[in-house]
Design an enzyme around this catalytic site. Sequence first.
Site, short mmCIF file in Angstrom:
data_model
loop_
_atom_site.label_atom_id
_atom_site.label_comp_id
_atom_site.label_asym_id
_atom_site.label_seq_id
_atom_site.Cartn_x
_atom_site.Cartn_y
_atom_site.Cartn_z
N LEU A 234 0.88 -1.12 0.03
CA LEU A 234 0.10 0.03 0.16
C LEU A 234 0.99 1.23 -0.03
O LEU A 234 1.70 1.39 0.59
CB LEU A 234 -0.90 0.06 1.16
CG LEU A 234 -1.86 -1.13 1.34
CD1 LEU A 234 -2.45 -0.93 2.72
CD2 LEU A 234 -3.04 -1.08 0.43
N HIS A 235 0.56 2.30 -0.95
CA HIS A 235 1.21 3.49 -0.81
C HIS A 235 0.80 4.72 -1.16
O HIS A 235 0.97 5.79 -0.90
CB HIS A 235 2.43 3.32 -1.78
CG HIS A 235 2.00 3.53 -3.28
ND1 HIS A 235 1.26 2.82 -3.99
CD2 HIS A 235 2.10 4.56 -4.08
CE1 HIS A 235 0.97 3.10 -5.04
NE2 HIS A 235 1.67 4.47 -5.34
N ARG A 236 -0.67 4.54 -1.46
CA ARG A 236 -1.44 5.47 -1.92
C ARG A 236 -1.68 6.54 -0.85
O ARG A 236 -2.29 5.90 0.20
CB ARG A 236 -2.68 5.33 -2.76
CG ARG A 236 -2.18 4.68 -4.12
CD ARG A 236 -3.25 4.88 -5.20
NE ARG A 236 -2.85 4.13 -6.47
CZ ARG A 236 -2.02 4.41 -7.49
NH1 ARG A 236 -1.76 5.87 -7.29
NH2 ARG A 236 -1.66 3.82 -8.35
#
Length: 295
Positions: free
Chosen positions: A208-210
């Site tokens: 996950l990075h957004r």
Amino acid sequence: MHITLIAGTRPNFVKISPIILALKKKQAEGFPVHFRLVHTGQHYDDLMSSAFFQDLQLPNPDTNLGVGSGTQAEQTAGIMIGFEKELLDFPADLVLVVGDVNSTMACAVVAKKMNIPLAHVEGGIRSFDSSMPEEINRKITDSITDYFFTTSTFANENLKKEGVRDEQIFFVGNVMIDTLLRLENEFKQPSIFEKEKLSEKKYFVLTLHRPSNVDNPEKLLKLLTTLSEHCGNCTVIFPVHPRTAAILKKNGIVVKNIVIIEPLGYLEFNYLVKNSMAVITDSGGISEETTVMGI
């Protein structure tokens, strides 16, 4: 011919690797082509940057702008200021950018304002979701690009609808797959595999990075809890970006079955992916363009 190559994040390094190999091959064949590799420093943590250069067998960058973290505006401005100085000191006949990160858009704008031709690898990708910073970066970059190297006929059609001429478009496929195939036999097992007693096809990998998914602690907790509830007894391995790790720690977020680890190098991460049951990720622009790369 002097080409300046731009890389700022881990996915950028993967994309730039086969391009550098191709340029070196041309040099060996006697073509008068020279290149400089500019690392903007958008990913600056050693685990997020240096380890990838080693795994991908990339040469050390000729310069590192060292922009570091910050808001979207701060990071973009820092890259533009640093890259303008770079081009004044080392003029280029062509600037080549890859992907859709802040480094891509910022360096593209600087190059065009200095009247330097611009090439965009992965041009034409669209999510049609302007709430994504990457979509804004793509549209701005493609609006000023001279040469487009595309991954799909879908990307080609997007560009043509936006007025790009056929002679500007070069359908070359996905350069990330070039890197994947070249290094697949060198994937190596990370220590977490034995530590968690993982078995092939019996665990998940999560990335996950957004900002929309990780910046709000309540939303992040709900997302991780939902994943945990639906993964049965399977372990979920979650290599975490340093910024996300800080949010998890600050808010005391711990979720059953989800194992938080530091970012991995390219070879170790893809070993995990190859041997997992499935990958859960928010990476990628649209489904047919998505390449799992971690964070």
